[in-house]
Design a protein around this motif. Structure first.
Motif, PDB file in Angstrom:
ATOM      1  N   VAL A  44      11.248   1.916   1.689  1.00 61.53           N
ATOM      2  CA  VAL A  44      10.556   1.510   0.462  1.00 61.53           C
ATOM      3  C   VAL A  44      10.552  -0.011   0.326  1.00 61.53           C
ATOM      4  O   VAL A  44       9.528  -0.619  -0.008  1.00 61.53           O
ATOM      5  CB  VAL A  44      11.210   2.161  -0.773  1.00 61.53           C
ATOM      6  N   VAL A  50      11.660   3.628  -7.183  1.00 63.81           N
ATOM      7  CA  VAL A  50      10.670   4.269  -6.311  1.00 63.81           C
ATOM      8  C   VAL A  50      11.357   5.220  -5.352  1.00 63.81           C
ATOM      9  O   VAL A  50      10.937   6.373  -5.182  1.00 63.81           O
ATOM     10  CB  VAL A  50       9.862   3.206  -5.528  1.00 63.81           C
ATOM     11  N   LEU A  94       7.987  -1.448   2.655  1.00 71.53           N
ATOM     12  CA  LEU A  94       6.616  -1.234   2.181  1.00 71.53           C
ATOM     13  C   LEU A  94       6.273  -2.192   1.046  1.00 71.53           C
ATOM     14  O   LEU A  94       5.185  -2.778   1.015  1.00 71.53           O
ATOM     15  CB  LEU A  94       6.441   0.213   1.726  1.00 71.53           C
ATOM     16  N   ILE A  95       7.197  -2.355   0.107  1.00 71.74           N
ATOM     17  CA  ILE A  95       6.948  -3.254  -1.023  1.00 71.74           C
ATOM     18  C   ILE A  95       6.762  -4.695  -0.539  1.00 71.74           C
ATOM     19  O   ILE A  95       5.895  -5.425  -1.016  1.00 71.74           O
ATOM     20  CB  ILE A  95       8.102  -3.164  -2.041  1.00 71.74           C
ATOM     21  N   CYS A 108       1.294  -1.215  -9.729  1.00 76.98           N
ATOM     22  CA  CYS A 108       2.062  -0.392 -10.664  1.00 76.98           C
ATOM     23  C   CYS A 108       1.615  -0.698 -12.083  1.00 76.98           C
ATOM     24  O   CYS A 108       0.903  -1.675 -12.342  1.00 76.98           O
ATOM     25  CB  CYS A 108       3.564  -0.652 -10.513  1.00 76.98           C
ATOM     26  N   ASN A 139       0.460  -2.888  -2.895  1.00 77.02           N
ATOM     27  CA  ASN A 139       0.933  -1.901  -3.861  1.00 77.02           C
ATOM     28  C   ASN A 139       0.475  -2.316  -5.244  1.00 77.02           C
ATOM     29  O   ASN A 139       0.033  -3.453  -5.458  1.00 77.02           O
ATOM     30  CB  ASN A 139       2.457  -1.743  -3.813  1.00 77.02           C
ATOM     31  N   LEU A 159       1.839   2.854  -3.560  1.00 76.29           N
ATOM     32  CA  LEU A 159       2.121   1.966  -2.443  1.00 76.29           C
ATOM     33  C   LEU A 159       1.158   2.254  -1.309  1.00 76.29           C
ATOM     34  O   LEU A 159       0.300   3.138  -1.402  1.00 76.29           O
ATOM     35  CB  LEU A 159       3.571   2.129  -1.964  1.00 76.29           C
ATOM     36  N   SER A 160       1.306   1.514  -0.220  1.00 82.26           N
ATOM     37  CA  SER A 160       0.583   1.831   1.006  1.00 82.26           C
ATOM     38  C   SER A 160       1.548   1.723   2.174  1.00 82.26           C
ATOM     39  O   SER A 160       2.502   0.939   2.152  1.00 82.26           O
ATOM     40  CB  SER A 160      -0.612   0.893   1.208  1.00 82.26           C
ATOM     41  N   TYR A 161       1.286   2.549   3.201  1.00 82.81           N
ATOM     42  CA  TYR A 161       2.169   2.629   4.360  1.00 82.81           C
ATOM     43  C   TYR A 161       1.785   1.613   5.424  1.00 82.81           C
ATOM     44  O   TYR A 161       0.736   0.968   5.346  1.00 82.81           O
ATOM     45  CB  TYR A 161       2.085   4.028   4.968  1.00 82.81           C
ATOM     46  N   TRP A 208      10.921   9.407  -4.913  1.00 84.27           N
ATOM     47  CA  TRP A 208      10.122   9.754  -3.738  1.00 84.27           C
ATOM     48  C   TRP A 208      10.604  11.082  -3.171  1.00 84.27           C
ATOM     49  O   TRP A 208      11.799  11.298  -2.996  1.00 84.27           O
ATOM     50  CB  TRP A 208      10.248   8.636  -2.699  1.00 84.27           C
ATOM     51  N   TRP A 257       3.296   4.094 -10.169  1.00 84.17           N
ATOM     52  CA  TRP A 257       3.112   3.180  -9.047  1.00 84.17           C
ATOM     53  C   TRP A 257       2.387   3.845  -7.887  1.00 84.17           C
ATOM     54  O   TRP A 257       2.324   5.071  -7.791  1.00 84.17           O
ATOM     55  CB  TRP A 257       4.463   2.636  -8.572  1.00 84.17           C
ATOM     56  N   HIS A 307       2.375  -5.711  -9.707  1.00 83.97           N
ATOM     57  CA  HIS A 307       2.818  -5.350  -8.364  1.00 83.97           C
ATOM     58  C   HIS A 307       4.312  -5.074  -8.375  1.00 83.97           C
ATOM     59  O   HIS A 307       5.069  -5.709  -9.121  1.00 83.97           O
ATOM     60  CB  HIS A 307       2.508  -6.477  -7.369  1.00 83.97           C
TER      61      HIS A 307
END
Length: 287
Positions: free
Chosen positions: A185, A169, A188-189, A196, A194, A209-211, A173, A207, A160
């Motif tokens: 970011v 990240v 979100l982390i 990786c 998330n 992620l999710s929003y 991006w 990696w 993670h």
């Protein structure tokens, strides 16, 4: 006329359940409400045009966030509507939309673009339809092409992201590169699922992620590590995580990004039929 649903009301749980009846069109607002109800989001409030039989739902920044938001400097509104007239009435209301500053309608159905343009013109705002996307949905997790067994050699390197990884990240991006995006970011982390893949020195090389609205995003592999199946493995891993946590399993793919579209399609995702989404930037007319 509108009703503000506060964070503590059982109405938000009812809204979450009701929105299930309007998927996939309501996927983004559903994912947002889900995270509000999970206690993951505390800087948004929810407006409906009526209750319990609503036609339009808007998630907007809390008033205090409009004054000072340390994470996102541009206000973002998330919208779902079943009725053009209802949506128009809410968008025209200055008590709902802050028509005194720049903001974004994030992931709004493109069938409402002309309406947004008309309302913006009435408010003396210009609009820019910057990003258009497909919604890709895994309707049944059983449809997932599970590549985990093929890449058992990487199992020990799946991990993670933590806050020390936010810089790399953000730097890679598409919409990143500045302090504002770095704050996004980090948020979100810190708050959402998330995963990786780490290299031999413990640094992330790929990696996902999710929003805050629950969609998967920011999928990226460093150029020198591509074509090794890392993206497929991360999507598979994330799907399993989201399923366990009770999240919807979907993502937005920009219409010109054929590579990502094909990747998710091969893994079992399907495009939400007849639906397109746009990110719409609104800015006051220059005097």
């Amino acid at each position: 006329m509108f009703l503000l649903l506060t964070m503590t009301e059982e109405k938000l749980l009812t809204l979450e359940k009701t929105l299930l009846n309007y998927l996939p069109a309501a996927m983004k607002i559903y994912g947002t409400i889900l995270n509000i109800n999970k206690g993951k989001i505390r800087d948004l409030e929810v407006v409906v045009d009526s209750w319990p039989d609503f036609s339009t739902v808007i998630c907007r920044p809390c008033k205090k966030e409009e004054i000072c938001n340390p994470v996102e400097s541009t206000l973002t509104y998330t919208v779902f509507s079943k009725d053009q007239n209802s949506l128009r009435n809410l968008l025209m209301d200055d008590n709902i939309i802050n028509w005194t500053t720049c903001f974004i309608f994030g992931g709004i159905d493109i069938s409402f673009l002309e309406l947004v343009k008309d309302v913006a013109a009435c408010k003396k705002f210009t609009v820019n339809f910057s990003t258009r996307c497909y919604a890709m949905i895994l309707e049944d997790p059983k449809d997932l092409l599970d590549v985990t067994s093929e890449r058992a050699d990487l199992a020990s390197r799946i991990s993670h992201l933590d806050l020390s990884h936010a810089e790399i990240v953000n730097r890679n991006w598409k919409f990143g590169g500045d302090d504002n995006s770095l704050g996004i970011v980090k948020s979100l982390i810190a708050n959402f699922p998330n995963c990786c893949i780490l290299d031999e020195t413990g640094n992330p090389i790929s990696w996902l992620l999710s929003y805050k609205y629950s969609a998967m995003g920011l999928l990226y592999t460093l150029p020198e590590h591509r074509r090794k199946g890392y993206a497929k493995l991360l999507v598979t891993t994330m799907v399993k995580t989201l399923q366990k946590l009770g999240y919807p399993i979907y993502c937005f793919i920009e219409v010109e990004n054929d590579t990502s579209y094909q990747l998710f399609e091969k893994l079992g995702f399907k495009e939400a039929c007849g639906i397109r989404y746009a990110w719409v930037s609104c800015r006051p007319f220059e005097s």
